[in-house]
Structures are given as C-alpha cells and as structure tokens.
Design an enzyme around this catalytic site. Sequence first.
Site, PDB file in Angstrom:
ATOM      1  N   GLU A 265     -15.298  26.050 -52.918  1.00 36.49           N
ATOM      2  CA  GLU A 265     -14.493  24.834 -53.079  1.00 36.49           C
ATOM      3  C   GLU A 265     -14.665  24.292 -54.479  1.00 36.49           C
ATOM      4  O   GLU A 265     -15.771  24.253 -55.006  1.00 36.49           O
ATOM      5  CB  GLU A 265     -14.953  23.715 -52.135  1.00 36.49           C
ATOM      6  CG  GLU A 265     -14.577  23.828 -50.700  1.00 36.49           C
ATOM      7  CD  GLU A 265     -15.027  22.584 -49.931  1.00 36.49           C
ATOM      8  OE1 GLU A 265     -15.149  21.496 -50.543  1.00 36.49           O
ATOM      9  OE2 GLU A 265     -15.256  22.703 -48.723  1.00 36.49           O
ATOM     10  N   GLU A 319      -5.812  15.973 -45.963  1.00 37.85           N
ATOM     11  CA  GLU A 319      -6.180  15.885 -44.545  1.00 37.85           C
ATOM     12  C   GLU A 319      -6.366  14.405 -44.218  1.00 37.85           C
ATOM     13  O   GLU A 319      -7.395  13.810 -44.518  1.00 37.85           O
ATOM     14  CB  GLU A 319      -7.442  16.694 -44.279  1.00 37.85           C
ATOM     15  CG  GLU A 319      -7.242  18.188 -44.498  1.00 37.85           C
ATOM     16  CD  GLU A 319      -8.527  18.983 -44.372  1.00 37.85           C
ATOM     17  OE1 GLU A 319      -8.929  19.277 -43.232  1.00 37.85           O
ATOM     18  OE2 GLU A 319      -9.145  19.275 -45.416  1.00 37.85           O
ATOM     19  N   LYS A 322      -9.536  12.749 -42.323  1.00 43.40           N
ATOM     20  CA  LYS A 322     -10.908  12.910 -42.794  1.00 43.40           C
ATOM     21  C   LYS A 322     -11.544  11.546 -43.048  1.00 43.40           C
ATOM     22  O   LYS A 322     -10.898  10.640 -43.592  1.00 43.40           O
ATOM     23  CB  LYS A 322     -10.941  13.741 -44.090  1.00 43.40           C
ATOM     24  CG  LYS A 322     -10.574  15.197 -43.874  1.00 43.40           C
ATOM     25  CD  LYS A 322     -10.805  16.017 -45.125  1.00 43.40           C
ATOM     26  CE  LYS A 322     -12.291  16.195 -45.367  1.00 43.40           C
ATOM     27  NZ  LYS A 322     -12.541  17.116 -46.495  1.00 43.40           N
ATOM     28  N   GLU A 328     -11.319  11.660 -50.404  1.00 41.29           N
ATOM     29  CA  GLU A 328     -11.455  12.722 -49.407  1.00 41.29           C
ATOM     30  C   GLU A 328     -10.103  13.123 -48.825  1.00 41.29           C
ATOM     31  O   GLU A 328      -9.931  14.247 -48.344  1.00 41.29           O
ATOM     32  CB  GLU A 328     -12.377  12.273 -48.283  1.00 41.29           C
ATOM     33  CG  GLU A 328     -13.839  12.150 -48.673  1.00 41.29           C
ATOM     34  CD  GLU A 328     -14.509  13.496 -48.844  1.00 41.29           C
ATOM     35  OE1 GLU A 328     -14.146  14.443 -48.118  1.00 41.29           O
ATOM     36  OE2 GLU A 328     -15.390  13.613 -49.715  1.00 41.29           O
TER      37      GLU A 328
END
Length: 435
Positions: A265, A319, A322, A328
């Site tokens: 990542e 997302e 999250k 995030e």
Amino acid sequence: MAASVYSFLLLFFSSCLHLSKSQPFLGVNYGLTADNLPPPSASAKLLQSTTFQKVRLYGSDPAVIKALANTGIEIVIGASNGDVPGLASDPGFARTWVETNVIPYYPASKIVLIAVGNEVTTFGDNTLMSQLLPAMKNVQSALEAASLGGGKIKVSTVHVMSVLAGSDPPSTAVFKPEHADILKGLLEFNSETGSPFAVNPYPFFAYQEDRRPETLAYCLFQTNPGRVDPNSNLKYMNMFDAQVDAVYSALNSMGFKDVEIMVAETGWPYKGDPEEAGATVENARAYNKNLIAHLKSGSGTPLMPGKVIETYLFALYDENLKPGKGSERAFGLFKPDLTMTYDIGLTKTTNNQSSMAPQSPTTRRLPPAAAPTGQTFPAPPQMILPSPVTPSDKNSGQTDVHNSTPRSASLAHICRSLSISASMLFVFVLYALIM
C-alpha cells in the site's frame, strides 16, 4: 539473412514499445468497506481499461475473484486476522480455506499470493503474532497439497512501517526488538518460499509529523535539496525511497537482504480533516503521478539501484464506511460512477509517457507548525518515517502482492533510453546497411 535480421529488429523494438507503455510493477488496492461501490463486473472492466496489471483484495470475496477471471490481472487475496488462530492450529481448516477460496477460481482467476493476516503487529496481541507463522505454513502446505505450491501461489503477510526502529538514517534501520523473534521466523519463511516481505510506506503520514514546505516537496517527488544519509553518503531525493531503503536495511541487518520487498500500500488522500495537512487533490495527483514516473524510470532506490519495486496504490475507490479520520475515506483514484477522481494517466487510451511531468505541491489547510516536538533537523536533514497509522481494512486480512522481482529489467532499461523515433531510425539505418 537480411530479412531475418530485419524481422528480429522489428520484434525487438516492438517489444520495447510495449514495455514502455506497460507497467507490470503497478497494482491497486480494491477494498470493499463501502455501501456505494459499483458491481464487481464493472470494476473488472474498469481495471482492464487501465494500466494496472495487479489488484490486491482485502479478503477473498468470490464475486470479485470471479469477475477478474480471464482478465489476465494478477490477484492478491487475504485471510483475515480472525482466521489466523484457526489456520495456525488446524491444518484441516487451512485446507478447507484453500479449497473454498482458491481452488474453484484458479487458474482462470490469476491468484498469485495469499496474505495471511494484516498488520498483526499493530494490535499488540502477542498470541496472535505467535500464530502468524504456523498459519502461513499451514496455508503453504495446503497449497502444495493442491499442487499450487512451487511458486504458483505464494504466501506472506502485510506489515506497517512501525515494525521498524532506529530508521533514521535509512542505512541504520532495524526492526523493533520486541518483534525481532517473530519477524525472523517470518523472514525465514519468506526466504524459503520466495515470497515477498510486504510493507505499507506512506510519505503522507511522515509529512504529518514534519510539515515544512521542503518536506512536502520531498514527499511528493518535487525539487528539493535532498537528504544525505551520513553513514552511506547516499543522497535521497524523495521520502518513498528513504522508507523503502529503511526496510531493506532492516532486512539486511537480520541477514535477509535477498528477500524481495513489496509495497502493498501507498498513496495520498485528496481530502481530509482540517488538521490533516496537505490532503488535497493537487497533492494526491502529484504523489501518485510522480511515484509512477519514478517507478517507471527503473532507477530504483539509492541502496537498490535499478530495482523496480512492485507497488500497489491505495486505492481503487473510496471506502465510505471506514472509520477514522476523514483521509481514510478519501484515497480513491476512481468514483463509484467509474469516473476518475483526478487524472494521473492510468487509462490505456492516454499517452502515459507524455503525462508524467512532475506535479507541484499545495499546502491547503497547512497550520503554522514548527518541527515536531523533540525533533531537530541538523544538516544533513533527518529521514522521517511514517507514524504507525496506515489506511487498512480492519474487517478482513490485508493482502500483499507477490514478487517484487524486476520484470525484464535490462531490456526495459534499454528501451527507456531510446525514443520511439530514434528507435525506428535505428531500424531503418541497420536495414539499409544490411541491404
């Protein structure tokens, strides 16, 4: 004879042209902690329209794995942290896991690696950490029993940068003493099976600890004075290389310098909470675009020159479910409607080579800040590694990509040094000489 030589030259330069456009080192993370994502079939078509040739899943969702069948895209799947105790204690559970999550889809779905557990060291659970290696061994044995061992599908786990200690400067980086015994066993497994040591470097989080303009430029691959490692006398021009070389030094210090590093990542958020400095569209575009250009150059890092590190960008989509800070939920390269959040030249229909000009940093929401508490910056400046926090999918085991071995490194290096026009001129000159 002349015709055969001419055919060879055309084949050689067409291969060069293909290599210059393909990016076999580049993958993307595809997380599912959201309630607004497009169906897997649409995501598979989207991935095929990009230069991504690898995708990392946080788990083993059958609909996604099926959708990626016959696309040629390499897939990393994950076993969750919750599965680790069962995988460790029961070889039968490991066999069932492989029979359920791998065998029905392989080889049409090109699964190349299983990441057992995710960022296990961050939870402080010593029991879970001690179960990680036996879980990986049982999964490996299950793959071998299914004739999927021998490098067909590899097994690893994903680490955060906080497994490192004493990482400033990169050449002196070591693993934290409290993790040394566990990491030694994991690295022995990596070495024996040829699987990668997967890690998540995030210059964005390093910038949160040192918000000077020159640090932002350093993190975004922009023009900056560079930072010299006084022990190796190597000069670093970007934070990504410094972080990756710190991992390499830690591996070397434990006697495992030949274990490949995989970047599972890395990325930059395009927005965040007010206190998250540098989280802008401009900076996200700059980081990802300049990182791809850096990898594509084949220059490697100061400690690993010429070595292309297999790298997975975070992430395909935002997302929206999250937890945590605003950033995030703002790493997505694409929106749920499949349009780009910002353009970094990923689509196959764009001229990727001409779109790699370095992007300039912006500092929106940058609060007045001195150097981090207790941190001094003598010449040469220090190498700041990121905080332990990294974007992660806590509902399923994060996975790491397979081998970070350079792909056709020497040929790619030659091809990159020749422009297309010069290449074709070279072909015709040789053809004229032969005739």
